[in-house]
Each structure stands twice: as C-alpha cells, then as structure tokens.
Design an enzyme around this catalytic site. Structure first.
Site, mmCIF file in Angstrom:
data_model
loop_
_atom_site.group_PDB
_atom_site.id
_atom_site.type_symbol
_atom_site.label_atom_id
_atom_site.label_comp_id
_atom_site.label_asym_id
_atom_site.label_seq_id
_atom_site.Cartn_x
_atom_site.Cartn_y
_atom_site.Cartn_z
ATOM 1 N N SER A 27 1.354 3.541 -2.292
ATOM 2 C CA SER A 27 1.005 4.641 -3.190
ATOM 3 C C SER A 27 0.612 5.913 -2.448
ATOM 4 C CB SER A 27 -0.144 4.228 -4.118
ATOM 5 O OG SER A 27 -1.314 3.927 -3.371
ATOM 6 N N SER A 28 0.146 5.783 -1.197
ATOM 7 C CA SER A 28 -0.307 6.963 -0.460
ATOM 8 C C SER A 28 -0.271 6.682 1.040
ATOM 9 C CB SER A 28 -1.731 7.344 -0.886
ATOM 10 O OG SER A 28 -2.642 6.304 -0.564
ATOM 11 N N TYR A 40 -15.418 -1.837 8.496
ATOM 12 C CA TYR A 40 -13.985 -1.564 8.595
ATOM 13 C C TYR A 40 -13.473 -2.008 9.962
ATOM 14 C CZ TYR A 40 -9.579 1.014 8.971
ATOM 15 O OH TYR A 40 -8.265 1.346 9.159
ATOM 16 N N SER A 41 -14.212 -1.644 11.027
ATOM 17 C CA SER A 41 -13.837 -2.072 12.373
ATOM 18 C C SER A 41 -13.765 -3.589 12.453
ATOM 19 C CB SER A 41 -14.850 -1.547 13.400
ATOM 20 O OG SER A 41 -14.895 -0.137 13.432
ATOM 21 N N GLY A 72 0.822 -1.213 0.000
ATOM 22 C CA GLY A 72 0.000 0.000 0.000
ATOM 23 C C GLY A 72 0.849 1.252 0.000
ATOM 24 N N LYS A 120 -10.597 -5.033 10.975
ATOM 25 C CA LYS A 120 -9.427 -4.826 11.821
ATOM 26 C C LYS A 120 -9.488 -5.688 13.082
ATOM 27 C CE LYS A 120 -7.292 -1.836 9.202
ATOM 28 N NZ LYS A 120 -6.009 -2.183 8.555
ATOM 29 N N ASP A 139 -1.613 -6.264 -5.811
ATOM 30 C CA ASP A 139 -2.975 -6.178 -5.306
ATOM 31 C C ASP A 139 -3.079 -7.311 -4.295
ATOM 32 O OD1 ASP A 139 -5.678 -6.446 -4.766
ATOM 33 O OD2 ASP A 139 -6.314 -6.034 -6.821
ATOM 34 N N SER A 141 -2.797 -1.936 11.769
ATOM 35 C CA SER A 141 -4.194 -2.165 12.119
ATOM 36 C C SER A 141 -4.881 -0.809 12.269
ATOM 37 C CB SER A 141 -4.286 -2.997 13.409
ATOM 38 O OG SER A 141 -5.613 -3.209 13.798
#
Length: 298
Positions: A13-14, A154-155, A11, A158, A59, A140
């Site tokens: 890229s940003s 999302y939570s 990850g 994680k 990916d 995380s």
C-alpha cells in the site's frame, strides 16, 4: 518480456512495497500486490489488467490469510518467482516507555508475519516450482544489525527476523535453488518517519541530550537527508536478477556505516577478550563451528 516473472509483494500500500509493485509492473513482470486495505491499490487496478496485476487482501498477522494468498497465486498463475517479503512498521519510544501490547504487535507483524510469509514462500518454491526454485527477498533494516535508541522493539523485531532467516537459509537444500536475501535499508524517503509521530515517552528520559531524544528529534527534522526510495527499490529489483545474490544487502550509505560500525565493535571485543576463552575445553567443537559456517549457501 517474453517470460515475465510473477512477484508477490507484501505491504504494497505504501513505501517500498508500493514502489516495488509499480516497478515490477513497469518492467513487464506480473505483480501480486497485497495490503491490509487493498483499496489503496485501486489506481493500479485501473491501469493494469488482471493478467498483470492481482490485488489481494493480506494482514500478515493472520496465518490463514497468508496461506490463502499463496493458494490464489497457484490457482491464477501456476507459479511464483519472487517474493518481496516487505510488510512491517515501526514505532518510537524508549524500551522502558513502550507498552507491552504495542511491542507484541510489532513482533506479530515484523517477526511472526514475515516469518510465516517466508515459510509459505519456501514451501511454494520447493513443491510447486521444482526444479526452478525462487527468490525470497526479505526487507529487514539497518536496525536488524545495529540497534537504535528510541527504536528498541523495532530493532529487536528485525534482529529476530535476521536470526530466523539466517537459520532458514542454512537449512535449505541447495538443490531446491531457493535464493534468500535480507535487505537492510537505511533511511529512505517514504511515509515511515511521518507515521512515527511522537511515539511513547517515559518521565525518566526527558533529558534532551539522551540518545533516544536525539533520535526522536532527528525523525522530526524536515531537513533530514534521506535516500531516494525509488532508486533503492531499483537496486532490490536488480538484486532479484543476480544468479548468486548475497545473503545480506545493506542499502544506503547510512546502512553501510551502521553495519560496519557494529561489525567493527564486535570484532574489537572478540580480539580484546579472546584470551578469556582459552582453556575452556571447547576444542572439540571448533571443527563443527567451522563446518557450519562453510556450508553451501542457499
């Protein structure tokens, strides 16, 4: 540096991934920076030689691409010292509002993708780096400990990532010298909030005072106080140098507050209803539970 370390950053890229790649290179280490769109790192490729920076397409939802990245690292550098398992994304929306395909996409990246990266890292550290081992740093979130309204799935990703990472860390043979840390950042100034947009909504949840709508408003607040992401990444880099790093690192004052709140809430319920577990004939298991918790850390 006389002995630069080789880093894999997913990850890249940003956000934290991009910042970590830049920091690693500035420290004289070697960065293997991966992204779904590797062209986003073209500016770094101009600045650094192939001996210092290797940019690869990855990916994390494609297991074979993960394996190919580790194979390329072995062929190019012969070793790998630190994996910053960082790729992931979020979305807004009440649990009832979030489409199933969107939720499954989150799990494909944040849980399965990250887990597969961790598994390849452990295999590489054990089989290729022996006896040196390696550092596995998993990015995380504070929401991996304390779930947040409007960020339910999302939570959940994680929470799942923390659960599998905890089990994995307990399973590792200490002789392999593999150190695992979950970093649980709070709200840092990156592109994350900008990318969230309005998310998904449900007609039953329009009341402005509902917590999910309060959270949604906060993410759109241009004056929202956020942590300095560059400084946060520096702390993670320092973490990678610790001889005995912690398994968890809440990062940021908001993360500390959320983790403490969750821990205190759990302990409060445990104490309040402790008597309910008396007389349930679990005495024979008490020693097993204690032994598991006291096992050597990875």
């Amino acid at each position: 540096m006389s002995n630069p370390r080789v880093w894999l950053v997913t990850g890249a890229s940003s956000g934290f991934g991009r910042l970590m790649s830049e920091l690693v290179l500035s420290k004289g280490d070697i960065a293997v920076a991966t992204a779904r769109k590797p062209e986003t790192l073209d500016d770094l490729k101009i600045k650094y030689s192939p001996s210092k920076l290797l940019v690869l397409k990855l990916d994390v939802t494609h297991a074979q691409e993960i394996k190919d990245v580790f194979t390329k690292i072995k062929e190019t550098f012969g070793r790998l010292d630190v994996v910053f398992n960082n790729a992931g994304y979020s979305t807004l929306g009440e649990v009832e509002a979030t489409p199933e395909d969107v939720a499954r996409g989150l799990f494909d990246t944040n849980f399965w993708g990250a887990t597969n990266v961790s598994l390849e890292a452990v295999t590489f550290f054990r089989e290729e780096n022996k006896p040196a081992g390696g550092r596995l740093i998993i990015n995380s979130s504070e929401m991996g400990v304390h779930s947040v309204a409007a960020c339910g799935f999302y939570s959940a990703t994680k929470h799942a990532l923390e659960g599998i990472s905890s089990a994995l860390a307990q399973e590792l043979n200490p002789e392999w010298n593999i150190k695992v840390t979950l970093v649980e950042p709070g709200t840092f100034r990156t592109e994350v909030l900008v990318k969230l947009g309005d998310g998904y909504s449900h007609p039953a949840y329009t009341k402005p005072t509902l917590l999910s709508n309060i959270i949604r408003a906060i993410t759109h607040d241009k004056n929202l106080k956020q942590g300095d992401a560059s400084k946060g990444v520096e702390k993670i880099y320092t973490l990678s140098l610790l001889p005995e790093p912690p398994f968890r690192l809440p990062l940021g004052k908001d993360a500390l507050e959320m983790v403490r709140e969750e821990a205190n809430s759990i302990l409060e319920d445990v104490s309040k209803y402790e008597s309910w577990s008396e007389g349930l004939d679990f005495d024979a298991l008490e020693g097993v539970t204690c032994r598991v918790r006291k096992m050597p850390k990875s």
